[in-house]
Scaffold this active site. Structure first.
Site, PDB file in Angstrom:
ATOM      1  N   GLU A  21      -9.712 -47.566  33.258  1.00  0.00           N
ATOM      2  CA  GLU A  21      -9.621 -46.141  33.563  1.00  0.00           C
ATOM      3  C   GLU A  21     -10.465 -45.321  32.603  1.00  0.00           C
ATOM      4  OE1 GLU A  21      -5.051 -46.337  35.284  1.00  0.00           O
ATOM      5  OE2 GLU A  21      -5.481 -45.081  33.573  1.00  0.00           O
ATOM      6  N   CYS A  25     -13.265 -39.513  28.294  1.00  0.00           N
ATOM      7  CA  CYS A  25     -12.564 -40.512  27.481  1.00  0.00           C
ATOM      8  C   CYS A  25     -12.803 -41.880  28.136  1.00  0.00           C
ATOM      9  CB  CYS A  25     -11.077 -40.163  27.464  1.00  0.00           C
ATOM     10  SG  CYS A  25     -10.062 -41.377  26.629  1.00  0.00           S
ATOM     11  N   CYS A  44      -5.062 -54.126  25.692  1.00  0.00           N
ATOM     12  CA  CYS A  44      -5.236 -53.968  24.245  1.00  0.00           C
ATOM     13  C   CYS A  44      -4.321 -54.948  23.517  1.00  0.00           C
ATOM     14  CB  CYS A  44      -4.911 -52.541  23.820  1.00  0.00           C
ATOM     15  SG  CYS A  44      -5.234 -52.231  22.068  1.00  0.00           S
ATOM     16  N   CYS A 103       0.649 -51.068  19.740  1.00  0.00           N
ATOM     17  CA  CYS A 103       1.354 -49.867  19.269  1.00  0.00           C
ATOM     18  C   CYS A 103       2.553 -49.618  20.188  1.00  0.00           C
ATOM     19  CB  CYS A 103       0.419 -48.658  19.269  1.00  0.00           C
ATOM     20  SG  CYS A 103      -1.053 -48.924  18.257  1.00  0.00           S
ATOM     21  N   CYS A 162       2.590 -46.882  23.124  1.00  0.00           N
ATOM     22  CA  CYS A 162       1.417 -46.831  24.007  1.00  0.00           C
ATOM     23  C   CYS A 162       1.593 -47.707  25.245  1.00  0.00           C
ATOM     24  CB  CYS A 162       0.194 -47.291  23.209  1.00  0.00           C
ATOM     25  SG  CYS A 162      -1.258 -47.517  24.230  1.00  0.00           S
ATOM     26  N   ASN A 172       3.651 -37.678  24.554  1.00  0.00           N
ATOM     27  CA  ASN A 172       3.827 -37.421  25.974  1.00  0.00           C
ATOM     28  C   ASN A 172       5.121 -38.072  26.464  1.00  0.00           C
ATOM     29  OD1 ASN A 172       3.692 -37.390  28.669  1.00  0.00           O
ATOM     30  ND2 ASN A 172       1.533 -37.949  28.756  1.00  0.00           N
ATOM     31  N   CYS A 204      -2.817 -39.060  26.424  1.00  0.00           N
ATOM     32  CA  CYS A 204      -2.977 -40.075  25.380  1.00  0.00           C
ATOM     33  C   CYS A 204      -1.895 -41.141  25.456  1.00  0.00           C
ATOM     34  CB  CYS A 204      -2.890 -39.418  24.018  1.00  0.00           C
ATOM     35  SG  CYS A 204      -4.167 -38.215  23.793  1.00  0.00           S
TER      36      CYS A 204
HETATM   37  S1  SF4 Z   1      -2.734 -46.753  20.927  1.00  0.00           S
HETATM   38 FE1  SF4 Z   1      -2.694 -48.279  22.595  1.00  0.00          FE
HETATM   39  S2  SF4 Z   1      -4.828 -48.601  23.183  1.00  0.00           S
HETATM   40 FE2  SF4 Z   1      -4.824 -47.581  21.146  1.00  0.00          FE
HETATM   41  S3  SF4 Z   1      -4.866 -49.297  19.681  1.00  0.00           S
HETATM   42 FE3  SF4 Z   1      -2.706 -48.813  19.981  1.00  0.00          FE
HETATM   43  S4  SF4 Z   1      -2.073 -50.229  21.641  1.00  0.00           S
HETATM   44 FE4  SF4 Z   1      -4.314 -50.178  21.670  1.00  0.00          FE
END
Ligand code: SF4
Length: 374
Positions: A98, A111, A118, A122, A125, A311, A354
């Protein structure tokens, strides 16, 4: 079927090497010739070598035999009420990523994603939930920029057309803050930034590009030493190792003190700052003590702090503080002489804000729209 090299995978130095290794030394491959090829591809948007009329027929034929110029395909897009637009793009192997065109009062920003999924994990996320599928190639990152530019030109929105792309760029800024950890795919990201910077490439000033990282120290050092020109943003999100490790497990490997020391040594150009993104999570990292600790931690680093209220639509069990509390954070930081802004998330209604990018949500929306249309 024999696969061809995608010409968009190479910055000018890389292109010279690959053409030499594939076609050999016999062709007239001067720096001038390389610049001409770049201009045909990035400025005139030609995808067919036979149209590159000021290049010798022999070179054109040799290029056509071994190379192709292909962009990711936009398969779906969704508009937000705030003017932002999220794109779902399909890659050659069927993977999807995306990109988000973010509408701000005075400018548009794209963006881009750097990985499919990933690996960083985190906790707040949604992309992290996908795990890492693979790194994106240079052509798949630069291709997001080109595909979205071409989409906006084809729509003729805001009076922007391809006829005068210099004067009417569809967006002025590019941030590497989509799916993935950009510096986990450092080599491709550095080459992509070089093509963005290249005046014969996409010609974006380094001031208009921002690469964000969760704090991969060796890659930050390499990025700083490279010739790629872009701003650096650090996804900080905590003021103690305890909290940071809890929400960003990468902190265990590269803890705060080491990260901040690396940033104190980072080769910044005069007048430039490192951006620190601080996603405010109610009851997790927004205490009065955090507010006091942050300016102390960043001492000695030319810094700009972006406060990002979380968010609440993520479904991951984290919530933003009240708007009033966010304002208190900003006022306190400003009173300590810290450059601080609040970034209210854009595109919240389309899950483009985000930490919300995860292709399955968009695929589900696409299916629903198709079903409703049927
Ligand atoms: S915020 Fe999400 S996309 Fe960014 S490094 Fe952390 S896990 Fe990966």
């Amino acid at each position: 079927m024999e696969t061809k090299f995608n010409l968009l995978d190479y910055d000018q130095d890389g292109l010279k090497e690959v053409i030499k290794s594939v076609i050999g030394d016999s062709l007239d491959l001067t720096p001038y010739r390389l610049r001409q090829i770049f201009q045909w591809v990035y400025r005139r948007r030609v995808k067919d070598f036979s149209s590159m009329t000021d290049i010798s027929k022999k070179l054109r034929e040799a290029l056509a035999e071994s190379f192709e110029i292909t962009l990711p395909e936009i398969i779906f897009s969704q508009n937000s009420v705030d003017g932002s637009r999220k794109y779902l793009l399909k890659l050659k192997d069927g993977s999807e990523v995306e990109s988000v065109l973010i509408c701000q009062p005075t400018r548009f920003t794209l963006c881009v994603s750097s990985q499919v999924g990933c690996a960083i994990g985190c906790k707040f996320c949604r992309t992290a939930q996908m795990g890492l599928k693979r790194n994106l190639k240079v052509s798949e990152i630069i291709g997001q920029v080109m595909a979205v530019q071409e989409d906006v030109w084809s729509r003729g929105e805001r009076g922007i057309t391809f006829d005068d792309p210099e004067a009417q760029a569809p967006f002025q800024n590019i941030v590497f803050m989509g799916m993935g950890e950009p510096l986990h795919n450092k080599d491709s990201v550095i080459s992509t930034v070089k093509i963005l910077n290249d005046e014969h490439g996409l010609n974006f000033s380094g001031r208009k590009i921002t690469v964000s990282t969760s704090g991969l120290i060796p890659a930050i050092k390499e990025f700083g030493e490279s010739s790629a020109r872009a701003n650096l943003a650090i996804s900080l999100n905590a003021t103690t190792d305890e909290v940071r490790t809890e929400i960003m497990p990468i902190n265990k490997r590269w803890p705060l003190e080491d990260l901040l020391e690396t940033l104190r040594q980072f080769p910044l150009k005069a007048g430039r700052r490192i951006t620190f993104e601080y996603v405010l999570l109610a009851g997790v990292n927004d205490t009065d003590e955090d507010m006091k600790r942050l300016p102390v931690l960043l001492r000695g680093i030319p810094a700009k702090i972006n406060l990002i209220p979380y968010n609440s639509n993520s479904g991951l069990g984290y919530y933003p503080p009240e708007a009033e509390r966010v304002q208190i954070w900003q006022k306190t930081l400003l009173s300590k002489g810290m450059n601080s802004t609040i970034r209210w998330s854009k595109g919240m209604d389309i899950s483009a804000a985000c930490g919300q990018l995860a292709t399955e949500s968009m695929r589900a929306k696409k299916k629903l729209e198709q079903a409703l249309a049927a």
